[in-house]
Scaffold this motif. Structure first.
Motif, mmCIF file in Angstrom:
data_model
loop_
_atom_site.group_PDB
_atom_site.id
_atom_site.type_symbol
_atom_site.label_atom_id
_atom_site.label_comp_id
_atom_site.label_asym_id
_atom_site.label_seq_id
_atom_site.Cartn_x
_atom_site.Cartn_y
_atom_site.Cartn_z
ATOM 1 N N CYS A 186 47.204 45.621 31.488
ATOM 2 C CA CYS A 186 47.826 44.292 31.481
ATOM 3 C C CYS A 186 47.702 43.700 30.077
ATOM 4 O O CYS A 186 46.863 42.822 29.838
ATOM 5 C CB CYS A 186 47.151 43.370 32.487
ATOM 6 N N LEU A 223 47.292 39.767 35.271
ATOM 7 C CA LEU A 223 47.789 40.736 36.251
ATOM 8 C C LEU A 223 48.733 39.990 37.180
ATOM 9 O O LEU A 223 48.315 39.077 37.897
ATOM 10 C CB LEU A 223 46.604 41.328 37.022
ATOM 11 N N LYS A 275 52.506 44.151 39.255
ATOM 12 C CA LYS A 275 51.537 45.137 38.755
ATOM 13 C C LYS A 275 50.429 45.350 39.785
ATOM 14 O O LYS A 275 49.949 46.470 39.975
ATOM 15 C CB LYS A 275 50.963 44.666 37.413
ATOM 16 N N PHE A 276 50.021 44.294 40.463
ATOM 17 C CA PHE A 276 48.993 44.373 41.496
ATOM 18 C C PHE A 276 49.428 45.349 42.592
ATOM 19 O O PHE A 276 48.649 46.204 43.017
ATOM 20 C CB PHE A 276 48.764 42.966 42.069
#
Length: 190
Positions: A43, A48, A52-53
């Motif tokens: 990141c 984040l 992306k998580f």
């Protein structure tokens, strides 16, 4: 003119941040710096986001559909509700779910399940989370004892000491501690 510019997020760890993280986790300074290096590698913005998580969870659960589960987990870890998880939020969440004692880890699980944030988990909330967990691990058998609504009702009936058809944090923690099957289902990392 006159509009506020968003303050850029620093990707450097300060001594103050390290001290804060050492005080709130069991990580050493070296471990904090290692976690931070990995976080910034993944990141680069220092934040984040939800997309992306979900990508991270897909790596751990390639057979599942993590989007639903991630929505609840992300909201739990984004403690300041700014739509992103900072390194501090990330590391404190990692610590709480991996380093804390059983009560602490179960309390984090409770906070994630308490979708309405009203201090109790009702059958509708628990059903949503069970469906999300089934999706996450790729569980497709949802009939009979595996029906999410029935399973939620059974769990609440078993753990609900006061008889109000809702679980308080104390009932949830106590019930999970006393029943290893429920604990495995509701808090697999605890």
């Amino acid at each position: 003119m006159g509009g506020k510019q968003a303050k850029p997020v620093s990707t450097e760890l300060t001594d103050k941040q390290i001290a804060l993280l050492k005080a709130n986790t069991k990580f050493t300074e070296k471990e904090i710096r290692e976690w931070h290096a990995g976080f910034i590698r993944d990141c680069p913005s220092g934040k984040l986001d939800k997309k992306k998580f979900v990508e991270v969870y897909k790596q751990f659960y390639p057979q599942g559909k993590p989007e639903n589960f991630c929505k609840y987990a992300f909201d739990t870890f984004d403690s300041n509700n700014d739509g992103a998880i900072s390194f501090e939020e990330f590391l404190i969440a990692i610590s709480a779910t991996s380093q804390g004692n059983l009560d602490d880890r179960l309390a984090v699980a409770f906070d994630m399940y308490d979708i309405s944030d009203d201090g109790v988990i009702d059958q509708a909330e628990l059903t949503k989370l069970i469906i999300a967990m089934y999706d996450l691990v790729g569980e497709t058998n949802r009939k009979g004892d595996h029906d999410p609504k029935k399973r939620a009702a059974d769990i609440i009936a078993q753990l609900d000491v006061t008889g109000d058809k809702k679980l308080t944090k104390a009932e949830f923690v106590s019930g999970c501690k006393s029943d290893p099957i429920i604990r495995r289902l509701l808090a697999p990392n605890a």
